[in-house]
Structure formats: C-alpha cells, structure tokens
Design an enzyme around this catalytic site. Structure first.
Site, PDB file in Angstrom:
ATOM      1  N   GLY A 285      48.292  22.114 -16.036  1.00  0.00           N
ATOM      2  CA  GLY A 285      48.276  23.501 -15.574  1.00  0.00           C
ATOM      3  C   GLY A 285      49.393  23.836 -14.604  1.00  0.00           C
TER       4      GLY A 285
ATOM      5  N   GLU B 133      39.675  16.980 -14.078  1.00  0.00           N
ATOM      6  CA  GLU B 133      38.973  18.008 -13.290  1.00  0.00           C
ATOM      7  C   GLU B 133      37.528  17.576 -13.018  1.00  0.00           C
ATOM      8  OE1 GLU B 133      40.070  21.247 -15.881  1.00  0.00           O
ATOM      9  OE2 GLU B 133      42.143  20.955 -15.240  1.00  0.00           O
TER      10      GLU B 133
ATOM     11  N   GLU C 241      46.557  12.193 -19.622  1.00  0.00           N
ATOM     12  CA  GLU C 241      46.881  13.460 -18.981  1.00  0.00           C
ATOM     13  C   GLU C 241      47.295  13.189 -17.534  1.00  0.00           C
ATOM     14  OE1 GLU C 241      44.876  17.020 -20.977  1.00  0.00           O
ATOM     15  OE2 GLU C 241      43.361  16.176 -19.681  1.00  0.00           O
TER      16      GLU C 241
ATOM     17  N   SER D 130      50.433  20.643 -19.809  1.00  0.00           N
ATOM     18  CA  SER D 130      51.469  21.663 -20.032  1.00  0.00           C
ATOM     19  C   SER D 130      52.182  21.529 -21.376  1.00  0.00           C
ATOM     20  CB  SER D 130      52.466  21.682 -18.865  1.00  0.00           C
ATOM     21  OG  SER D 130      51.802  21.998 -17.657  1.00  0.00           O
TER      22      SER D 130
ATOM     23  N   LYS E  62      38.364  24.911 -21.263  1.00  0.00           N
ATOM     24  CA  LYS E  62      37.882  24.856 -19.873  1.00  0.00           C
ATOM     25  C   LYS E  62      36.896  26.005 -19.634  1.00  0.00           C
ATOM     26  CE  LYS E  62      42.042  22.359 -18.707  1.00  0.00           C
ATOM     27  NZ  LYS E  62      43.071  21.992 -17.743  1.00  0.00           N
TER      28      LYS E  62
ATOM     29  N   HIS F  26      37.626  13.874 -17.908  1.00  0.00           N
ATOM     30  CA  HIS F  26      38.747  14.787 -17.636  1.00  0.00           C
ATOM     31  C   HIS F  26      39.041  14.773 -16.138  1.00  0.00           C
ATOM     32  CE1 HIS F  26      41.182  18.362 -17.196  1.00  0.00           C
ATOM     33  NE2 HIS F  26      41.438  18.260 -18.494  1.00  0.00           N
TER      34      HIS F  26
ATOM     35  N   ASN G 183      41.376  22.522 -25.159  1.00  0.00           N
ATOM     36  CA  ASN G 183      40.331  22.459 -24.136  1.00  0.00           C
ATOM     37  C   ASN G 183      40.317  23.817 -23.442  1.00  0.00           C
ATOM     38  OD1 ASN G 183      38.639  21.972 -22.006  1.00  0.00           O
ATOM     39  ND2 ASN G 183      39.944  20.450 -20.996  1.00  0.00           N
TER      40      ASN G 183
HETATM   41  P1  13P Z   1      47.260  22.467 -19.573  1.00  0.00           P
HETATM   42  O1  13P Z   1      47.712  22.375 -21.012  1.00  0.00           O
HETATM   43  O2  13P Z   1      46.838  23.852 -19.187  1.00  0.00           O
HETATM   44  O3  13P Z   1      48.239  21.847 -18.632  1.00  0.00           O
HETATM   45  O4  13P Z   1      45.906  21.596 -19.462  1.00  0.00           O
HETATM   46  C1  13P Z   1      45.896  20.303 -19.937  1.00  0.00           C
HETATM   47  C2  13P Z   1      44.502  19.821 -19.914  1.00  0.00           C
HETATM   48  O5  13P Z   1      43.934  19.579 -18.860  1.00  0.00           O
HETATM   49  C3  13P Z   1      43.797  19.664 -21.195  1.00  0.00           C
HETATM   50  O6  13P Z   1      42.606  18.977 -21.033  1.00  0.00           O
END
Ligand code: 13P
Length: 248
Positions: A172, A96, A166, A211, A11, A94, A9
């Site tokens: 992150g 976010e 997640e 992560s 982003k 997601h 992803n």
């Molecule tokens: P990270 O791997 O950067 O923690 O992000 C995970 C994520 O949100 C994937 O959709």
C-alpha cells in the site's frame, strides 16, 4: 510448469453492491478455461459473490480463517464456513493481521492447519518490515515465519498451499520491491523448501504482493520464482486487476 495464480485481496473495502459489481466485472472479463484467478472478499459478501461467480473461472478466498474448528469463538469464521461459502482459498498470516490483530507465528500455523482440514487452500503470507530489511534480518524473518508452519503442519502439507511473499514496506505504499529484490527472496523461500522436499519446492506457487500494478506486473511475473501476485489496491478496479492477470 507451475500454474500461475493472481489473487486479489479486497481487504475492508467497498459496499455489498460495489463488491458484487466488481466480481461481476472481473468474471465478465474472463473466458471459459481461464485459470489461476481469485479474489479474497470480506466475509459478509462471500455468499453474494459466490452466487454471482458460480460457473465462472473466478475463484474465491477468505481473508483469514479461525485457528479453531468451531465453538465459542465470537467474531471468528471457521474453515468449514469458508468452504460452505465457496472459498477455495484462505489467506493466513497477512501482515495486517500479524501487526494490527496480533496473529502470531503459532496461530498462523494453526489457521493454516484448520484450512487444510477442510480442504481450503491456505495462502501463507510472509514478509519482513522495513526495519527488518534494513537490519539485514529479512531471511531470518522468512525462516521464522515459514518454519512455524513447517514445524506444525509438516513439509508435505505445503504441497497443498500457496505462499505469498509480501514485504511489509511495499504494501500500500506504492514502493514495490525491485524485480531482483523480490526474486532473491522468492528463490530463497524455494531453496529452503527444497532442502526439505524438492517435490514440494517444484510444485508450490509463490506469489509476490506489495504495490503490484498494471504497469509493473509483467516484469515482476517474469522472474523465475515468482508464480503470480497477491494484489491489494489494484484489485479493487476490475480493469486493472484483469490487466495484471493478463500480464502473467
Ligand atoms: P497493495 O497491492 O495495495 O500494496 O496490497 C498488497 C497486499 O497487502 C495484498 O495482500
């Protein structure tokens, strides 16, 4: 045996040329016959990446999809549009999107259904915040997020979808859930689905995200109910992403 899936992803990162270079480098690291690898690309780069990865095993996904089919919905991207740009997958829900842009359980369920209408496979993202984990409500949050989709789409619809667990506190942050913590929730998700349909529970891919890095992927992927990963930061580097893919 379930087919594994490792999905990046991106982003809101990178320029068009960087995105193309990244997709090309990932595709170059794959062999004919490789399966179960995809990247979710910013909408505006999808066509470019589609062109660059045609006839390679690298599949494409959108990072969200509209909860409407078409019409006056400024700024939204429909499932049909994603399909036309070569998307096999679309993320829905997601964290976010849920926390910064107000995507609700209900709108996530509608997005899920819109994707399936166009035969785009929805990747339903679910997971608890740190506060929810610390107040012991992880499983009820999972139930709420999952049931919103099951109630609208029906249990059988999940057979043509993917779930990504997640935990928000692991995204992150460099803080990964331990293998056992992740497995516990994955097993719980599969059991909840099995209570409604064993066939769907046996088939559905449940990915872990939060992560995942080249040095922890192998142990996470070794857990019995973890079928792959949804990778953020580490998917922006072709070598890291390929190493994670090869850890499955
Ligand atoms: P990270 O791997 O950067 O923690 O992000 C995970 C994520 O949100 C994937 O959709």
């Amino acid at each position: 045996m379930r087919q594994s899936l490792v999905m990046g992803n991106w982003k809101m990162n990178g320029s068009r040329s960087e995105g193309l270079a990244l997709a090309n480098a990932i595709a170059a690291g794959l062999k004919d016959g490789d399966k179960g690898i995809a990247v979710c690309v910013p909408y505006v780069y999808l066509s470019d990446v589609q062109g660059a990865t045609k006839n390679t095993p690298l599949a494409l996904g959108g990072q969200n999809v509209a909860d409407q089919e078409s019409g006056a919905y400024t700024g939204e991207i429909s499932a049909a549009m994603l399909k036309e740009c070569g998307c096999t997958y679309a993320l829905v829900g997601h964290s976010e999107r849920r926390s910064y842009y107000g995507d609700t359980d209900e709108s996530v369920a509608t997005r899920f259904c819109q994707a399936q209408k166009e035969s785009v496979i929805p990747v339903l993202c679910i997971g608890e915040t740190l506060e929810e984990r610390e107040s012991d409500t992880t499983f009820s949050v999972i139930d709420r997020q999952l049931n919103a989709v099951i109630d609208m789409a029906g249990i059988d619809a999940l057979a043509n979808s993917v779930i990504a667990y997640e935990p928000v506190w692991a995204i992150g942050t460099g803080k990964t859930a331990t293998d056992d913590q992740a497995q516990e929730v994955h097993q719980y998700i599969r059991q909840q689905i099995a209570a409604k349909s064993q066939v769907v529970a046996d088939k559905i891919q449940i990915l872990y995200g939060g992560s995942v890095k080249p040095d922890n992927a192998k142990a996470i992927f070794a857990m019995p109910d973890i079928d792959g990963g949804l990778i953020g930061g580490a998917s922006l580097d072709a070598a890291s992403f390929l190493t994670i893919y090869q850890s499955i």
